[in-house]
Enzyme design. Sequence first.
Site, short mmCIF file in Angstrom:
data_model
loop_
_atom_site.label_atom_id
_atom_site.label_comp_id
_atom_site.label_asym_id
_atom_site.label_seq_id
_atom_site.Cartn_x
_atom_site.Cartn_y
_atom_site.Cartn_z
CE1 TYR A 110 -4.06 1.35 -0.57
CE2 TYR A 110 -4.78 0.14 1.36
CZ TYR A 110 -5.07 0.89 0.25
OH TYR A 110 -6.38 1.18 -0.04
CD GLU A 126 -1.88 5.08 -6.55
OE1 GLU A 126 -2.64 5.95 -6.09
OE2 GLU A 126 -2.08 3.86 -6.40
C1 LIG Z 1 -11.23 12.13 -8.90
C2 LIG Z 1 -9.92 12.07 -8.27
C3 LIG Z 1 -9.87 11.09 -7.16
C4 LIG Z 1 -8.59 11.20 -6.41
C5 LIG Z 1 -8.71 10.58 -5.08
C6 LIG Z 1 -7.44 10.61 -4.36
C7 LIG Z 1 -7.54 9.75 -3.15
C8 LIG Z 1 -6.24 9.28 -2.73
C9 LIG Z 1 -6.22 8.30 -1.61
C10 LIG Z 1 -6.34 6.86 -2.06
C11 LIG Z 1 -5.06 6.16 -2.14
C12 LIG Z 1 -5.28 4.78 -2.76
C13 LIG Z 1 -4.07 4.38 -3.43
C14 LIG Z 1 -4.15 2.98 -3.99
O1 LIG Z 1 -4.50 3.04 -5.37
C15 LIG Z 1 -2.84 2.35 -3.84
C16 LIG Z 1 -2.91 0.87 -3.95
O2 LIG Z 1 -3.87 0.20 -4.11
S1 LIG Z 1 -1.44 0.18 -3.78
C17 LIG Z 1 -1.78 -1.56 -3.76
C18 LIG Z 1 -1.92 -2.11 -2.38
N1 LIG Z 1 -3.25 -1.91 -1.91
C19 LIG Z 1 -3.93 -2.82 -1.18
O3 LIG Z 1 -3.50 -3.89 -0.86
C20 LIG Z 1 -5.30 -2.43 -0.77
C21 LIG Z 1 -6.25 -2.73 -1.83
N2 LIG Z 1 -7.48 -2.19 -1.42
C22 LIG Z 1 -8.40 -2.88 -0.85
O4 LIG Z 1 -8.32 -4.05 -0.63
C23 LIG Z 1 -9.58 -2.07 -0.52
O5 LIG Z 1 -9.65 -1.69 0.76
C24 LIG Z 1 -10.89 -2.64 -1.04
C25 LIG Z 1 -10.72 -2.94 -2.51
C26 LIG Z 1 -11.92 -1.55 -0.91
C27 LIG Z 1 -11.32 -3.91 -0.28
O6 LIG Z 1 -11.72 -3.64 1.00
P1 LIG Z 1 -12.82 -4.50 1.74
O7 LIG Z 1 -13.29 -3.82 2.93
O8 LIG Z 1 -13.86 -4.89 0.76
O9 LIG Z 1 -12.02 -5.74 2.24
P2 LIG Z 1 -12.12 -7.29 1.97
O10 LIG Z 1 -11.33 -7.68 0.81
O11 LIG Z 1 -11.68 -7.87 3.28
O12 LIG Z 1 -13.63 -7.69 1.67
C28 LIG Z 1 -14.67 -7.50 2.64
C29 LIG Z 1 -15.78 -8.48 2.35
O13 LIG Z 1 -16.36 -8.31 1.07
C30 LIG Z 1 -16.19 -9.48 0.29
N3 LIG Z 1 -15.88 -9.09 -1.08
C31 LIG Z 1 -15.42 -7.92 -1.48
N4 LIG Z 1 -15.26 -7.89 -2.80
C32 LIG Z 1 -15.63 -9.11 -3.24
C33 LIG Z 1 -15.67 -9.71 -4.51
N5 LIG Z 1 -15.25 -9.06 -5.62
N6 LIG Z 1 -16.10 -10.99 -4.59
C34 LIG Z 1 -16.50 -11.66 -3.49
N7 LIG Z 1 -16.48 -11.13 -2.25
C35 LIG Z 1 -16.05 -9.87 -2.14
C36 LIG Z 1 -15.04 -10.21 0.97
O14 LIG Z 1 -15.07 -11.56 0.75
C37 LIG Z 1 -15.31 -9.88 2.42
O15 LIG Z 1 -16.37 -10.66 2.90
P3 LIG Z 1 -16.46 -11.16 4.43
O16 LIG Z 1 -16.17 -9.99 5.32
O17 LIG Z 1 -17.85 -11.67 4.58
O18 LIG Z 1 -15.45 -12.25 4.54
#
Ligand SMILES: CCCCCCCCCCCCC[C@@H](O)CC(=O)SCCNC(=O)CCNC(=O)[C@H](O)C(C)(C)COP(=O)(O)OP(=O)(O)OC[C@H]1O[C@@H](n2cnc3c(N)ncnc32)[C@H](O)[C@@H]1OP(=O)(O)O
Length: 243
Positions: free
Chosen positions: A165, A172
Amino acid sequence: MASSEEDGSGNGSVEEKENGKKRSLGALATAWLIFYNIAMTAGWLVLGIAMARFYIQRGTHRGLFRSVQKILKFFQTFALLEVVHCAVVHTSVLVTGVQVSSRIFMVWFIAHSIKQIQNEESVILFLVVWTVTEITRYSFYTFNLLNHLPYFIKWARYNFFIILYPAGVAGELLTIYAALPYVKKTGMYSLRLPNKYNVSFDYYYFLIIVMFSYIPLFPQLYLHMLRQRRKVLHGEVIVEKDD
Ligand SMILES: CCCCCCCCCCCCC[C@@H](O)CC(=O)SCCNC(=O)CCNC(=O)[C@H](O)C(C)(C)COP(=O)(O)OP(=O)(O)OC[C@H]1O[C@@H](n2cnc3c(N)ncnc32)[C@H](O)[C@@H]1OP(=O)(O)O
């Protein structure tokens, strides 16, 4: 160390937790999510392989973005569906929305629009980081939905991000920073007064605001992932506020 997890309903649908209660995901939603997650895992794998092949064959990162941009644009844009998925999976619209929109912004409004920065090392940094993250994340969801989640994938999903992250954010921010002089010089995407709408917009200052917005937003996303990590890997019960 367990090799797999088995806690699904076993009746063609998957149960999701909501406010501590179990909610059943219908068979259609489950089938769609399995298809979506397999497609996304495959897409990011193809991207990873294309990047590795490019680097091995050419021995340079120059031209890499150009050569893989179509795959990247397709699969990262497809991820917009994740905001829609929030209606059926137990996840936050706000967290998902910020995550997906910042990625779409990087792909289309920075890397695609400003060819002059496509060969920056920082572009390769966030590309590699996103690729490793997404292969892990989508394979985690796929195996989870199939009720056969290997522990190392679960472990990777909730540990890799600790390093990836900040590394992704660094890639970015450095890329946006590298774009600033070009944006300032050309005035791209900017609207100067006077014009018929009587509004002005300066993309250069907008990018500076975007960079500063990482200061409040990134820690919240990171803390969210740390909470998810404690919940999933250590079984802690975490009460989260509604969006
Ligand atoms: C218009 C201009 C906009 C500019 C905005 C500027 C903002 C700047 C700040 C933002 C910075 C972000 C930078 C970012 O791009 C950098 C990177 O990503 S670097 C790479 C490393 N990053 C990571 O490892 C994090 C990736 N991100 C995440 O994982 C997110 O938090 C998210 C994608 C949102 C996932 O979070 P979530 O809360 O959903 O966590 P879980 O994965 O634990 O899932 C929770 C439960 O939901 C179920 N789930 C979710 N998606 C699915 C799916 N596709 N299929 C099936 N099930 C899904 C999952 O199973 C969990 O269920 P349960 O709790 O019941 O087990």
